[in-house]
Design an enzyme around this catalytic site. Structure first.
Site, mmCIF file in Angstrom:
data_model
loop_
_atom_site.group_PDB
_atom_site.id
_atom_site.type_symbol
_atom_site.label_atom_id
_atom_site.label_comp_id
_atom_site.label_asym_id
_atom_site.label_seq_id
_atom_site.Cartn_x
_atom_site.Cartn_y
_atom_site.Cartn_z
ATOM 1 C CG ASP A 70 8.888 31.900 41.356
ATOM 2 O OD1 ASP A 70 9.504 32.357 42.330
ATOM 3 O OD2 ASP A 70 7.888 31.168 41.469
ATOM 4 C CE LYS A 93 12.315 32.728 43.528
ATOM 5 N NZ LYS A 93 12.132 33.108 44.935
ATOM 6 C CE LYS A 122 6.463 29.408 43.345
ATOM 7 N NZ LYS A 122 7.082 30.285 44.287
ATOM 8 C CB SER A 125 8.762 32.908 48.988
ATOM 9 O OG SER A 125 8.509 31.638 48.434
ATOM 10 N NE ARG A 140 4.329 30.185 48.396
ATOM 11 C CZ ARG A 140 5.077 29.900 49.444
ATOM 12 N NH1 ARG A 140 4.845 28.824 50.178
ATOM 13 N NH2 ARG A 140 6.102 30.664 49.762
ATOM 14 N NE ARG A 143 3.834 37.573 45.745
ATOM 15 C CZ ARG A 143 4.984 36.904 45.730
ATOM 16 N NH1 ARG A 143 5.614 36.694 44.587
ATOM 17 N NH2 ARG A 143 5.522 36.451 46.836
ATOM 18 C CG HIS A 198 11.477 28.619 44.595
ATOM 19 N ND1 HIS A 198 11.301 29.017 45.902
ATOM 20 C CD2 HIS A 198 10.772 29.507 43.853
ATOM 21 C CE1 HIS A 198 10.532 30.094 45.946
ATOM 22 N NE2 HIS A 198 10.202 30.414 44.709
ATOM 23 C CB CYS A 201 14.802 35.810 49.517
ATOM 24 S SG CYS A 201 14.093 35.482 51.141
ATOM 25 N N GLY A 213 21.263 46.486 41.702
ATOM 26 C CA GLY A 213 22.194 46.573 40.575
ATOM 27 C C GLY A 213 23.634 46.275 40.974
ATOM 28 C CE1 TYR A 269 -2.429 37.266 46.828
ATOM 29 C CE2 TYR A 269 -0.912 35.489 47.306
ATOM 30 C CZ TYR A 269 -1.142 36.810 47.027
ATOM 31 O OH TYR A 269 -0.096 37.675 46.922
ATOM 32 N NE ARG A 317 14.098 38.661 53.053
ATOM 33 C CZ ARG A 317 13.962 39.890 52.551
ATOM 34 N NH1 ARG A 317 14.327 40.925 53.269
ATOM 35 N NH2 ARG A 317 13.455 40.075 51.351
HETATM 36 P P1 GTP Z 1 8.881 35.325 45.159
HETATM 37 O O1 GTP Z 1 8.132 35.872 43.997
HETATM 38 O O2 GTP Z 1 8.055 35.298 46.418
HETATM 39 O O3 GTP Z 1 9.476 33.981 44.903
HETATM 40 O O4 GTP Z 1 10.034 36.423 45.552
HETATM 41 P P2 GTP Z 1 11.438 36.786 44.857
HETATM 42 O O5 GTP Z 1 12.480 35.840 45.344
HETATM 43 O O6 GTP Z 1 11.288 36.951 43.405
HETATM 44 O O7 GTP Z 1 11.785 38.201 45.570
HETATM 45 P P3 GTP Z 1 11.802 39.689 44.954
HETATM 46 O O8 GTP Z 1 12.838 39.879 43.896
HETATM 47 O O9 GTP Z 1 10.412 40.060 44.584
HETATM 48 O O10 GTP Z 1 12.269 40.530 46.225
HETATM 49 C C1 GTP Z 1 11.578 40.491 47.447
HETATM 50 C C2 GTP Z 1 11.982 41.628 48.343
HETATM 51 O O11 GTP Z 1 13.401 41.636 48.545
HETATM 52 C C3 GTP Z 1 11.620 43.000 47.764
HETATM 53 O O12 GTP Z 1 11.080 43.800 48.787
HETATM 54 C C4 GTP Z 1 12.954 43.554 47.308
HETATM 55 O O13 GTP Z 1 12.978 44.950 47.356
HETATM 56 C C5 GTP Z 1 13.952 42.911 48.258
HETATM 57 N N1 GTP Z 1 15.277 42.728 47.604
HETATM 58 C C6 GTP Z 1 15.504 42.145 46.410
HETATM 59 N N2 GTP Z 1 16.821 42.182 46.084
HETATM 60 C C7 GTP Z 1 17.445 42.807 47.110
HETATM 61 C C8 GTP Z 1 18.821 43.143 47.368
HETATM 62 O O14 GTP Z 1 19.735 42.889 46.582
HETATM 63 N N3 GTP Z 1 19.082 43.777 48.553
HETATM 64 C C9 GTP Z 1 18.090 44.063 49.454
HETATM 65 N N4 GTP Z 1 18.432 44.673 50.583
HETATM 66 N N5 GTP Z 1 16.783 43.776 49.232
HETATM 67 C C10 GTP Z 1 16.466 43.148 48.077
HETATM 68 C C1 SPV Z 2 6.458 32.346 46.247
HETATM 69 O O1 SPV Z 2 5.891 32.445 47.345
HETATM 70 O O2 SPV Z 2 7.580 31.781 46.118
HETATM 71 C C2 SPV Z 2 5.836 32.943 45.058
HETATM 72 C C3 SPV Z 2 4.472 33.476 45.179
HETATM 73 O O3 SPV Z 2 6.447 32.951 44.007
HETATM 74 S S1 SPV Z 2 3.261 32.239 45.065
HETATM 75 O O4 SPV Z 2 2.929 32.023 43.662
HETATM 76 O O5 SPV Z 2 2.068 32.721 45.791
HETATM 77 O O6 SPV Z 2 3.757 31.005 45.621
HETATM 78 MN MN MN Z 3 8.604 32.114 44.277
#
Ligand code: GTP
Ligand code: SPV
Ligand code: MN
Length: 603
Positions: free
Chosen positions: A291, A268, A222, A264, A85, A383, A242, A266, A508, A213, A414
């Protein structure tokens, strides 16, 4: 067609799918501007998808992956200048700058239409304009919204087919109504100099140019579900957030629904697909969404939520069978991969995937890459796009038009330091303050520097379609329409020790924190009061068998008063920037917290 136009007549395949006059005239206007060779309406059928996939492979847009190992899976490599983005090129176009607020870039609507109109003019010459009708939300849900995206990108069409309820059902739900989001997208020449994502909340319209993208171009996500959605939500008395949504089933079979906002990249998707560790064998976590969450007070006084999406656009790096087995199963078929690496035998690879690091792959740009190389094989924001129906733990309520009742809301950033593992707010106003003051280290999900702490209130900084102070006011106002407000929590999975290791094992193991949250939401677990909020008592926080030393957990939970006073100073900068509209309750919450911390420090 209007006799005054000079263009040759266009072919319009599938136009008989709808008789909606508002839709027809808007498409005609957009086609007259962008001048495509052909217009193709998408019906969302399997046959259509198969044909689009064939065309996308033929045109080099998609690379077929190993169909034995990854049936129905394809790889897309985006332009290297177009991998995330672009927040500095994203605009909210309201009549006044004040409406958009200091949190958004702003262009006056007629000026934005003029500037982007020039870019759209003739942009689809030699190309096809696809008409993509879609529903955000379960079919027939009173909370669902309809959008139509006109795009010259088959990649967008195929992604929208996974991420939304696309095609015929959307047109059926729309009928003859003029009430649909109008999205216009052209990839142009994928030049950052000619890249803009403009939102016109007053017109329920989105114009996006120059990108191909993710969140820049999948306009239901979004752009509609969050930026336009938040704007409509304030006007109509609901919330667009979000947030992931999960159903937490306890050993007695009772399911508690939790929504959680993390910025993002972090966590989810990972949290939404959590598999409880052995100790919590009889607990189950069901995914409603990963998301986005739309919430509205129901007649029973509770807050009811739907996931507007139908698929997951998830971060690939770090995903593996140990961290997220449900995601691995979900992305094993009918999945589009963007900017991951590819092995010689047509499998996918990214940093943190299971198994041995392969000796050689093609990196995300299609260049030869060797094990040990200093560069990443997969782009950090690579992704997967996968249908939620693939998820073995998809909640049976994910398609329920009524949604699910939310008992707890969790905010998590984070943060390597300062912010403890978990705490509960004292009340709703304090909970809104916790969300409003969230800070998080930036990630690869947006272009720009990674790893710097910024304020990201409710994980909505890049997604709130109007002034952020007014948005906080809307959160506080929800207390008037919602009798049984969810309990509010704050978590941080990312705190680190002095040597840089994570103090909390995460993934987990987050079930331990989640159980306390669920128990607290039902008023059946104890807590200690601290200046920051309620924290778990040892007897109420099941840590037996946890995979890190208990001292680390204590450190993850510790409160460093001096660090907090610095944090509160940082919050002030944000509050000052939004001074004009910041609700008084939040200003006072901050002062109250400073007073509590200073008293704690004075012993
Ligand atoms: P968007 O799709 O961008 O909104 O991201 P998201 O919030 O869904 O994040 P996602 O679950 O894909 O995790 C992003 C990164 O954080 C990955 O590299 C994960 O491995 C890491 N991560 C997720 N959960 C944890 C956790 O509990 N501990 C740690 N240390 N890292 C984590
Ligand atoms: C985010 O950045 O929070 C995402 C990926 O979920 S995107 O759809 O590119 O915004
Ligand atoms: Mn997101």
């Amino acid at each position: 067609m209007n006799a005054a136009t000079t263009q040759p007549p266009r072919e319009a395949a599938g136009a008989d799918l709808s008789k909606n006059p508002h839709l027809a005239s808007w498409i005609e206007t957009c086609a007259r501007l962008t001048k495509p060779d052909r217009v193709v309406w998408c019906d969302g059928s399997e046959e259509e998808k198969a044909q689009f996939l064939t065309e996308a492979v033929r045109d080099g847009l998609l690379v077929p992956l190993n169909q034995e190992r990854l049936p129905g899976c394809y790889l897309h490599r985006s332009n290297p200048n177009d991998v995330a983005r672009v927040e500095h090129l994203t605009f909210i176009c309201t009549p006044t700058r004040e409406e958009a607020g200091p949190n958004n870039n702003w262009i006056e609507p007629s000026e934005a239409y003029r500037r982007l109109g020039n870019l759209f003019d003739g942009s689809m010459r030699g190309r096809t304009m696809y008409v993509v009708p879609y529903v955000m939300g379960p079919l027939g849900s009173p909370m669902a919204k309809i959008g139509v995206e006109l795009t010259d990108s088959l990649y967008v069409v195929l992604n929208m087919g996974i991420m939304t309820r696309m095609g015929r059902p959307a047109l059926a739900m729309l009928g003859d109504s003029p009430d649909f989001n109008r999205g216009l997208h052209s990839t142009l020449d994928v030049n950052p100099e000619r890249r803009f994502i403009c939102h016109f909340p007053g017109d329920n319209t989105i114009w996006s140019v120059g990108s191909g993208y993710g969140g820049n171009v999948l306009l239901g996500k979004k752009c509609l579900a969050l930026r336009i959605g938040s704007y409509l939500g304030r006007r109509e008395g609901w919330m667009a957030e979000h947030m992931l949504i999960m159903g937490v089933e306890d050993p007695n079979g009772e399911t508690t629904y939790v929504a959680a906002a993390f910025p993002s990249a972090c966590g989810k998707t990972n949290f939404a697909m959590l598999i409880p560790p052995k100790r919590f064998e009889r607990w189950k976590v069901w995914t409603v969404g990963d998301d986005i969450c739309w919430m509205r007070p129901g007649p029973d006084g509770r807050l009811w939520a739907i996931n507007p999406e139908a698929g997951y656009f998830g971060v690939a790096p770090g995903t593996n069978y140990a961290s997220n087995p449900n995601a691995m199963r979900t992305i094993s078929r009918n999945t589009l991969y963007t900017n991951v690496a590819m092995t010689g035998d047509g499998d996918v690879y990214w940093e943190g995937k299971d198994g041995e690091v392969p000796d050689e792959v093609l990196d995300w740009q299609g260049r030869p890459w060797k094990k040990g190389s200093l560069e990443k094989a997969a782009h950090p924001n690579s992704r997967f796009t996968a249908p939620m129906a693939n998820n073995p733990m998809l909640s049976p309520r994910a398609n329920d038009p009524a949604g699910v009742p939310i008992s707890a809301i969790v905010f998590g950033g984070r943060r390597s330091d300062t912010v403890p593992l978990v705490l509960q707010s004292f009340n709703w106003t304090h909970g809104v303050y916790l969300g409003a003051t969230m800070g998080s280290e930036t990630t690869a999900a947006a272009t720009g520097k990674v790893g710097v702490v910024r304020r990201d209130p409710m994980a909505m900084l890049p997604f709130c379609g109007y002034d952020m102070g007014d948005y906080f006011g809307h959160w506080l106002n929800m207390a008037k329409s919602t009798r049984y407000l969810p309990k509010v929590f704050q978590v941080n999975w990312f705190r680190k020790g002095s040597d840089g290791r994570f103090l909390w094992p995460g993934y987990g193991e987050n079930m331990r924190v989640l159980k306390w949250i669920v128990d607290r939401a039902h008023g059946r677990a104890g807590a200690w009061e601290t200046p920051l909020g309620w924290v778990p008592k040892q007897v109420d926080f099941d840590l037996s068998g946890v995979s890190v030393p208990l001292e680390d957990v204590d450190e993850a939970q510790s409160i460093d008063v001096d660090a907090w006073l610095v944090e509160l100073h940082d919050q002030k900068e944000f509050f000052d920037k939004h001074q004009a509209t910041m609700p008084r309750e939040l200003v006072l919450q901050r002062e109250l917290l400073i007073a509590r911390l200073e008293r704690a420090r004075s012993g």
